[in-house]
Design a protein around this motif. Structure first.
Motif, mmCIF file in Angstrom:
data_model
loop_
_atom_site.group_PDB
_atom_site.id
_atom_site.type_symbol
_atom_site.label_atom_id
_atom_site.label_comp_id
_atom_site.label_asym_id
_atom_site.label_seq_id
_atom_site.Cartn_x
_atom_site.Cartn_y
_atom_site.Cartn_z
ATOM 1 N N ALA A 141 0.828 -1.204 0.000
ATOM 2 C CA ALA A 141 0.000 0.000 0.000
ATOM 3 C C ALA A 141 0.860 1.251 0.000
ATOM 4 C CB ALA A 141 -0.929 -0.010 1.219
ATOM 5 N N LEU A 142 1.892 1.258 0.821
ATOM 6 C CA LEU A 142 2.790 2.405 0.859
ATOM 7 C C LEU A 142 3.530 2.568 -0.470
ATOM 8 C CD1 LEU A 142 4.274 1.940 4.440
ATOM 9 C CD2 LEU A 142 2.814 3.827 3.685
ATOM 10 N N GLN A 176 7.719 10.102 -3.062
ATOM 11 C CA GLN A 176 8.425 8.848 -3.307
ATOM 12 C C GLN A 176 9.640 8.726 -2.396
ATOM 13 O OE1 GLN A 176 9.224 8.935 -7.506
ATOM 14 N NE2 GLN A 176 7.077 8.610 -8.071
ATOM 15 N N ARG A 177 10.381 9.793 -2.234
ATOM 16 C CA ARG A 177 11.560 9.760 -1.369
ATOM 17 C C ARG A 177 11.168 9.553 0.087
ATOM 18 N NH1 ARG A 177 14.263 13.898 -3.394
ATOM 19 N NH2 ARG A 177 13.124 15.437 -2.145
ATOM 20 N N LEU A 180 10.630 5.749 4.731
ATOM 21 C CA LEU A 180 9.809 5.095 5.750
ATOM 22 C C LEU A 180 9.852 3.579 5.598
ATOM 23 C CD1 LEU A 180 7.773 5.073 8.054
ATOM 24 C CD2 LEU A 180 5.957 5.376 6.355
ATOM 25 N N ILE A 181 9.700 3.084 4.377
ATOM 26 C CA ILE A 181 9.731 1.638 4.149
ATOM 27 C C ILE A 181 11.072 1.059 4.584
ATOM 28 C CG2 ILE A 181 9.765 -0.149 2.359
ATOM 29 C CD1 ILE A 181 7.635 1.407 0.866
ATOM 30 N N THR A 182 12.164 1.746 4.268
ATOM 31 C CA THR A 182 13.490 1.289 4.683
ATOM 32 C C THR A 182 13.582 1.229 6.200
ATOM 33 O OG1 THR A 182 14.479 2.275 2.704
ATOM 34 C CG2 THR A 182 15.963 1.726 4.509
ATOM 35 N N LEU A 183 13.045 2.230 6.872
ATOM 36 C CA LEU A 183 13.062 2.261 8.329
ATOM 37 C C LEU A 183 12.215 1.142 8.919
ATOM 38 C CD1 LEU A 183 14.173 3.877 10.703
ATOM 39 C CD2 LEU A 183 12.157 5.359 10.547
ATOM 40 N N TRP A 233 1.028 8.787 9.781
ATOM 41 C CA TRP A 233 1.530 7.421 9.626
ATOM 42 C C TRP A 233 2.339 6.970 10.838
ATOM 43 C CZ3 TRP A 233 3.548 7.560 3.852
ATOM 44 C CH2 TRP A 233 2.442 7.717 3.003
ATOM 45 N N LEU A 234 3.044 7.888 11.454
ATOM 46 C CA LEU A 234 3.785 7.600 12.675
ATOM 47 C C LEU A 234 3.098 8.270 13.853
ATOM 48 C CD1 LEU A 234 7.593 7.979 11.777
ATOM 49 C CD2 LEU A 234 6.255 5.875 11.981
ATOM 50 N N THR A 235 3.054 7.585 14.971
ATOM 51 C CA THR A 235 2.520 8.153 16.211
ATOM 52 C C THR A 235 3.605 8.085 17.277
ATOM 53 O OG1 THR A 235 1.666 6.005 16.964
ATOM 54 C CG2 THR A 235 0.184 7.382 15.648
#
Length: 226
Positions: free
Chosen positions: A21-22, A34-35, A40-43, A85-87
C-alpha cells in the motif's frame, strides 16, 4: 483495515500488504513523496518491531540508514507524524530516543484510493470484504483433471473443485497443500513453507472454506501450517 498488532499465522502476509500500500501510493505520487515513503519503508524493514508496534531508533542511526543529515531526519520524521503514519508512543526523555508506532488506519485511509492499481483482490482484502473468484486469464487451456470419486479424501475433492474454478491459482497455491489430518469438519493441511501457509490463510481462506462446504463439510475448521 482495523488497527491491530500484526501477530499470528497471517502476520507476514499482512506486512507485505501494508508495504505494498505504501509503495503503490508512492509510485503514484511526486518525487518528494516517493523519497519520503522510500525512507519510511526502509526504516520499517530495518528497525520496526511488528509485534510490539515500536520503532525505537535515534536520529543519528536513522541519518546513517538514509544517508542524510540529522536535520533531514528531523524534518521527515515530523512530516510522517503530521500525515499520521507515525505516532509518538513515548517521547524522548533522559537520553532515551522517541518511541514511535505505525498507525495502520491512517496508512489505509491515505492509500485506499491507490489499492485498485494493485488489483481487485488486493483492494477487497485490504477492506476486509470477501474476495471474488477471479476469472481465468491468458489463452492457455489447462488439461482437465480426472474427478476424484465420492470415496476420495475430502481435500482431494475440494482441490478438484478449486482447480475447476481457477486452474492457475490452484496450481500456484493449492496443489502444494497436503492433508495431514481430516476428522469430520476439522481439516489440517501442510504447506511447503511458512510464507505459503500464511499467504493462503490470509488471501484464500474464504475460497477454501467455500470449496469444503460445497463438498459436504457443513462447518469447516481449517488449519494450515508449514
Amino acid at each position: 483495515m482495523a488497527q491491530a498488532k500484526l501477530m499470528g499465522r497471517n502476520a507476514s502476509a499482512r506486512k507485505y500488504d501494508i508495504l505494498t500500500a505504501l509503495g503503490v501510493h508512492a509510485c503514484r505520487g511526486d518525487k518528494h513523496l516517493q523519497r519520503l515513503v522510500l525512507r519510511l519503508i526502509t526504516l520499517i524493514v530495518a528497525r520496526y518491531n511488528w509485534q510490539s508496534d515500536e520503532l525505537c531508533v535515534g536520529q543519528r542511526e536513522i541519518a546513517q540508514l538514509w544517508s542524510v543529515d540529522e536535520r533531514t531526519v528531523k524534518r521527515d520524521m515530523a512530516r510522517l507524524r503530521e500525515i499520521g503514519w507515525l505516532t509518538v508512543k513515548a517521547a524522548a526523555a533522559r537520553g532515551r530516543v522517541t518511541v514511535h508506532g505505525l498507525d495502520l488506519d491512517a496508512i489505509a485511509r491515505t492509500t485506499e484510493a491507490d489499492w485498485a492499481a494493485v488489483g481487485p483482490d488486493y483492494a477487497a482484502r485490504m477492506r476486509g470484504t470477501p474476495e471474488e473468484t477471479p476469472a481465468p486469464t491468458g489463452n492457455v487451456v489447462p488439461f482437465p483433471r480426472a474427478a476424484p470419486g465420492a470415496e476420495a479424501p475430502i481435500w482431494d475433492r475440494a482441490r478438484h473443485r478449486l482447480a475447476g474454478e481457477n486452474a492457475a491459482l490452484c496450481a500456484a497455491w493449492f496443489d502444494g497443500l497436503k492433508m495431514v489430518e481430516g476428522d469430520g469438519d476439522r481439516l489440517h493441511l501442510k504447506a511447503p513453507t511458512r510464507f505459503h501457509a500464511d499467504y493462503v490463510m490470509t488471501h484464500h481462506m474464504t475460497r477454501l472454506i467455500h470449496a469444503l462446504r460445497s463438498e459436504g463439510v457443513e462447518s469447516p475448521s481449517l488449519t494450515i501450517t508449514a
